[in-house]
Scaffold this active site. Structure first.
Site, mmCIF file in Angstrom:
data_model
loop_
_atom_site.group_PDB
_atom_site.id
_atom_site.type_symbol
_atom_site.label_atom_id
_atom_site.label_comp_id
_atom_site.label_asym_id
_atom_site.label_seq_id
_atom_site.Cartn_x
_atom_site.Cartn_y
_atom_site.Cartn_z
ATOM 1 N N SER A 1 37.454 35.498 37.379
ATOM 2 C CA SER A 1 36.387 36.327 37.939
ATOM 3 C C SER A 1 35.462 36.745 36.810
ATOM 4 O O SER A 1 35.885 36.807 35.647
ATOM 5 C CB SER A 1 36.979 37.575 38.609
ATOM 6 N N TYR B 1 42.341 45.221 37.239
ATOM 7 C CA TYR B 1 41.828 43.916 37.674
ATOM 8 C C TYR B 1 41.146 43.189 36.518
ATOM 9 O O TYR B 1 41.403 42.001 36.280
ATOM 10 C CB TYR B 1 40.856 44.107 38.834
#
Length: 246
Positions: A144, A157
């Protein structure tokens, strides 16, 4: 070359798009996993319908919750029992998480790392002997943009994705002589967000307006990039993080 492919997170938008890409472009057999039996059943049925019969002999599936030890153990048992030897691994699973960093607990942090980072290493280790024996392997981790460019409340995250990209670089160095490539694809904002991370139409439009190309990323675009990285033509592309954020 005929290969066996393992796709995790197969019920997600990217996982399904990757499976569709392989159905359309290769003769690979595919073992699909996700943690919910109903989601997996629906995904296999959807792919078989989409493939108009092409996928009937290509698709296999097993439920595997990668957040717990049993999930990996179940997957290992399946590979051994059915003599399934993946030479391509696409890790499209993941958990989206937002926490206030001041109150983020070690348990919450570690849970995100287990799913997004540790499980990817364990899966790569599980597939490595098959790849090394074939002297051919392709590993693609779905990362990501949060690995390098993130927002508040994403400590766990962002750490998991940054760690994933660093780990991929090390695996690429160690396993290159075995004919194995290891890469990451790091999408920006998708048109179809991850489960558990919905965005309003207004928020999506705001992201789009600040994107130079004026476009959000589609799962199909990610899948096409993954498919190329898994091809023979990409044999000299390894240790890379390909960012798809417009």
């Amino acid at each position: 070359m005929h290969n066996s492919t393992l796709i995790t997170g197969a019920s997600g938008n990217i996982g399904k798009a990757v499976a569709r890409y392989f159905i359309a472009h290769s003769a690979d057999t595919m073992l699909l996993t996700c943690r919910h039996a109903d989601h997996l059943q629906n995904t296999v049925a959807e792919l078989r319908c989409w493939g108009a019969g092409m996928a009937n002999e290509q698709l296999y599936a097993i439920v595997a919750d990668l957040s717990v030890k049993k999930g990996l153990a179940d997957l290992r048992w399946y590979l051994e029992f059915y003599n399934y030897a993946p030479t391509t691994l696409v890790c499209a699973h993941g958990v989206a998480a937002k926490h206030d960093s001041a109150t983020l607990t070690a348990g919450e942090f570690n849970k995100v790392q287990q799913v997004n980072l540790t499980a990817c290493l364990q899966l790569a280790q599980l597939c490595f002997p098959h790849m090394a024996e074939a002297h051919w392997g392709r590993i693609v981790f779905i990362s990501s943009i949060h690995g390098t460019q993130t927002y508040p409340q994403r400590a766990a995250y962002a750490a998991s994705k940054g760690g994933l990209e660093a780990m991929a670089s090390v695996l690429a160095l160690e396993w290159a002589r075995d004919g194995i490539t290891v890469n990451c694809v790091a999408p920006g904002q998708l048109t179809t967000p991850m489960h558990g991370s919905p965005m309003s139409a207004e928020a999506l439009e705001q992201v789009r307006s600040h994107t130079p190309t004026g476009n959000l990323v589609t799962p199909e675009q990610v899948a096409a990039c993954v498919g190329w990285l898994c091809s023979a033509e990409a044999q000299n592309v390894t240790g890379q993080v390909i960012r798809m954020d417009g």
